[in-house]
Motif scaffolding. Structure first.
Motif, PDB file in Angstrom:
ATOM      1  N   ASN A   1      28.797  34.704  42.027  1.00 41.14           N
ATOM      2  CA  ASN A   1      29.590  33.888  42.942  1.00 41.14           C
ATOM      3  C   ASN A   1      31.042  33.723  42.507  1.00 41.14           C
ATOM      4  OD1 ASN A   1      27.350  33.394  44.641  1.00 41.14           O
ATOM      5  ND2 ASN A   1      26.632  31.840  43.209  1.00 41.14           N
ATOM      6  N   SER A   2      31.408  34.285  41.369  1.00 41.63           N
ATOM      7  CA  SER A   2      32.778  34.112  40.887  1.00 41.63           C
ATOM      8  C   SER A   2      33.667  35.250  41.390  1.00 41.63           C
ATOM      9  CB  SER A   2      32.805  34.058  39.357  1.00 41.63           C
ATOM     10  OG  SER A   2      32.662  35.350  38.821  1.00 41.63           O
ATOM     11  N   GLU A   3      34.980  35.033  41.255  1.00 42.81           N
ATOM     12  CA  GLU A   3      35.936  36.064  41.656  1.00 42.81           C
ATOM     13  C   GLU A   3      35.862  37.279  40.734  1.00 42.81           C
ATOM     14  OE1 GLU A   3      39.906  34.685  42.440  1.00 42.81           O
ATOM     15  OE2 GLU A   3      39.146  32.823  43.294  1.00 42.81           O
ATOM     16  N   HIS A   4      35.315  37.094  39.549  1.00 39.38           N
ATOM     17  CA  HIS A   4      35.167  38.179  38.578  1.00 39.38           C
ATOM     18  C   HIS A   4      33.689  38.550  38.460  1.00 39.38           C
ATOM     19  CE1 HIS A   4      39.298  37.877  37.011  1.00 39.38           C
ATOM     20  NE2 HIS A   4      39.172  36.608  37.286  1.00 39.38           N
ATOM     21  N   ALA A   5      32.981  38.556  39.572  1.00 40.37           N
ATOM     22  CA  ALA A   5      31.535  38.758  39.589  1.00 40.37           C
ATOM     23  C   ALA A   5      31.103  39.937  38.724  1.00 40.37           C
ATOM     24  CB  ALA A   5      31.041  38.951  41.017  1.00 40.37           C
ATOM     25  N   TYR A   6      30.169  39.663  37.840  1.00 40.14           N
ATOM     26  CA  TYR A   6      29.529  40.650  36.957  1.00 40.14           C
ATOM     27  C   TYR A   6      30.477  41.252  35.916  1.00 40.14           C
ATOM     28  CZ  TYR A   6      25.992  40.152  40.561  1.00 40.14           C
ATOM     29  OH  TYR A   6      25.096  39.645  41.460  1.00 40.14           O
ATOM     30  N   GLU A   7      31.701  40.762  35.821  1.00 41.48           N
ATOM     31  CA  GLU A   7      32.621  41.260  34.797  1.00 41.48           C
ATOM     32  C   GLU A   7      32.348  40.516  33.490  1.00 41.48           C
ATOM     33  OE1 GLU A   7      37.403  41.436  33.923  1.00 41.48           O
ATOM     34  OE2 GLU A   7      36.718  41.663  35.984  1.00 41.48           O
ATOM     35  N   ARG A   8      32.404  41.237  32.388  1.00 40.79           N
ATOM     36  CA  ARG A   8      32.215  40.616  31.076  1.00 40.79           C
ATOM     37  C   ARG A   8      33.410  39.715  30.765  1.00 40.79           C
ATOM     38  NH1 ARG A   8      28.067  42.748  28.135  1.00 40.79           N
ATOM     39  NH2 ARG A   8      27.243  44.719  28.891  1.00 40.79           N
ATOM     40  N   ILE A   9      33.128  38.594  30.137  1.00 37.33           N
ATOM     41  CA  ILE A   9      34.186  37.626  29.863  1.00 37.33           C
ATOM     42  C   ILE A   9      35.264  38.195  28.944  1.00 37.33           C
ATOM     43  CG2 ILE A   9      32.785  35.603  30.387  1.00 37.33           C
ATOM     44  CD1 ILE A   9      32.220  35.225  27.441  1.00 37.33           C
ATOM     45  N   GLY A  10      34.888  39.061  28.014  1.00 33.73           N
ATOM     46  CA  GLY A  10      35.867  39.690  27.131  1.00 33.73           C
ATOM     47  C   GLY A  10      36.776  40.659  27.866  1.00 33.73           C
ATOM     48  N   GLU A  11      36.270  41.265  28.945  1.00 34.15           N
ATOM     49  CA  GLU A  11      37.108  42.156  29.754  1.00 34.15           C
ATOM     50  C   GLU A  11      38.152  41.353  30.521  1.00 34.15           C
ATOM     51  OE1 GLU A  11      34.246  44.356  32.028  1.00 34.15           O
ATOM     52  OE2 GLU A  11      33.509  45.417  30.251  1.00 34.15           O
ATOM     53  N   THR A  12      37.755  40.169  30.994  1.00 33.17           N
ATOM     54  CA  THR A  12      38.726  39.291  31.655  1.00 33.17           C
ATOM     55  C   THR A  12      39.790  38.851  30.659  1.00 33.17           C
ATOM     56  OG1 THR A  12      37.089  38.517  33.256  1.00 33.17           O
ATOM     57  CG2 THR A  12      39.005  37.099  32.905  1.00 33.17           C
ATOM     58  N   LEU A  13      39.377  38.549  29.446  1.00 28.18           N
ATOM     59  CA  LEU A  13      40.325  38.189  28.396  1.00 28.18           C
ATOM     60  C   LEU A  13      41.293  39.340  28.134  1.00 28.18           C
ATOM     61  CD1 LEU A  13      41.403  36.305  26.219  1.00 28.18           C
ATOM     62  CD2 LEU A  13      39.478  36.996  24.764  1.00 28.18           C
ATOM     63  N   ASP A  14      40.777  40.552  28.043  1.00 35.28           N
ATOM     64  CA  ASP A  14      41.644  41.724  27.869  1.00 35.28           C
ATOM     65  C   ASP A  14      42.632  41.862  29.025  1.00 35.28           C
ATOM     66  OD1 ASP A  14      40.509  42.443  25.451  1.00 35.28           O
ATOM     67  OD2 ASP A  14      39.532  44.257  26.217  1.00 35.28           O
ATOM     68  N   ASP A  15      42.165  41.649  30.262  1.00 34.98           N
ATOM     69  CA  ASP A  15      43.049  41.733  31.437  1.00 34.98           C
ATOM     70  C   ASP A  15      44.209  40.744  31.311  1.00 34.98           C
ATOM     71  OD1 ASP A  15      41.441  43.677  32.569  1.00 34.98           O
ATOM     72  OD2 ASP A  15      40.469  42.304  33.993  1.00 34.98           O
ATOM     73  N   LEU A  16      43.913  39.535  30.859  1.00 33.56           N
ATOM     74  CA  LEU A  16      44.961  38.535  30.674  1.00 33.56           C
ATOM     75  C   LEU A  16      45.938  38.954  29.574  1.00 33.56           C
ATOM     76  CD1 LEU A  16      42.703  35.386  30.974  1.00 33.56           C
ATOM     77  CD2 LEU A  16      44.678  35.863  32.433  1.00 33.56           C
ATOM     78  N   LEU A  17      45.415  39.474  28.483  1.00 32.52           N
ATOM     79  CA  LEU A  17      46.271  39.891  27.366  1.00 32.52           C
ATOM     80  C   LEU A  17      47.186  41.056  27.745  1.00 32.52           C
ATOM     81  CD1 LEU A  17      43.662  39.625  24.482  1.00 32.52           C
ATOM     82  CD2 LEU A  17      45.716  38.214  24.751  1.00 32.52           C
ATOM     83  N   ARG A  18      46.681  41.960  28.571  1.00 32.02           N
ATOM     84  CA  ARG A  18      47.480  43.122  28.999  1.00 32.02           C
ATOM     85  C   ARG A  18      48.440  42.775  30.128  1.00 32.02           C
ATOM     86  NH1 ARG A  18      42.526  45.909  28.359  1.00 32.02           N
ATOM     87  NH2 ARG A  18      42.097  45.600  30.553  1.00 32.02           N
ATOM     88  N   GLY A  19      48.259  41.623  30.748  1.00 32.74           N
ATOM     89  CA  GLY A  19      49.100  41.245  31.874  1.00 32.74           C
ATOM     90  C   GLY A  19      48.599  41.778  33.200  1.00 32.74           C
ATOM     91  N   ASP A  20      47.363  42.310  33.218  1.00 30.50           N
ATOM     92  CA  ASP A  20      46.781  42.801  34.471  1.00 30.50           C
ATOM     93  C   ASP A  20      46.421  41.664  35.414  1.00 30.50           C
ATOM     94  OD1 ASP A  20      47.048  45.327  33.442  1.00 30.50           O
ATOM     95  OD2 ASP A  20      44.952  45.519  32.845  1.00 30.50           O
ATOM     96  N   CYS A  21      46.265  40.468  34.877  1.00 30.62           N
ATOM     97  CA  CYS A  21      46.098  39.271  35.694  1.00 30.62           C
ATOM     98  C   CYS A  21      46.754  38.116  34.947  1.00 30.62           C
ATOM     99  CB  CYS A  21      44.635  38.999  36.044  1.00 30.62           C
ATOM    100  SG  CYS A  21      43.594  38.422  34.712  1.00 30.62           S
TER     101      CYS A  21
END
Length: 154
Positions: free
Chosen positions: A22-42
């Motif tokens: 139900n989240s906007e990052h459905a089924y994405e690993r939390i560490g991948e979201t962290l990487d996206d933030l660190l890279r500036g992808d989000c």
């Protein structure tokens, strides 16, 4: 309202390593979201704010996976505060913490690679497999208040 992520406590003793369907990052690993933030992808503001509740002077959330991401981001020096929504109730059955919400255990591999290469877990208390995050602020040297205003920078 804005708070430092490490001033917010986990209400659960463990969390899944992936965001739910139900989240906007459905089924994405939390560490991948962290990487996206660190890279500036989000951006921090691309992620929905977490809801916090004041319990006897401490801030708790049921949004534990997002809090894990934000706390790691703060630990890595890439975040000073996050927007939060204040609420007044967390159902008692949601409180499974065994250490007053200071840490949580990630069930499974959180994924991501960048954050792991930057993570300075010098005390050795958490391996990549356990991926715990601490809300204990003893290692931080902030002179500002815990609650930050919107004028403060991220």
């Amino acid at each position: 309202m804005y708070l430092r992520p490490n001033k917010i406590r986990f209400c659960q003793d463990s969390i899944s390593s992936v965001f739910d369907k139900n989240s906007e990052h459905a089924y994405e690993r939390i560490g991948e979201t962290l990487d996206d933030l660190l890279r500036g992808d989000c951006d921090i503001l691309d992620i929905p704010p977490i809801t916090v509740v004041d319990v006897d002077g401490d801030w708790y959330t049921t949004d534990n996976r997002r809090l894990w991401v934000f706390q790691k981001l703060e630990d890595l020096g890439h975040c000073k505060k996050i927007p939060v929504i204040e609420d007044d109730y967390i159902p008692p059955w949601k409180f499974t913490t065994v250490n007053d919400g200071l840490t949580t255990y990630v069930r499974g591999n959180p994924g991501g690679d960048l954050w792991k290469s930057l993570d300075d877990d010098s005390d050795g208390s958490c391996s990549d497999d356990s991926s715990c995050v601490s809300s204990d602020d003893t290692s931080y040297d902030y002179e500002s208040s815990d609650e930050l205003t919107s004028e403060d920078e991220y």
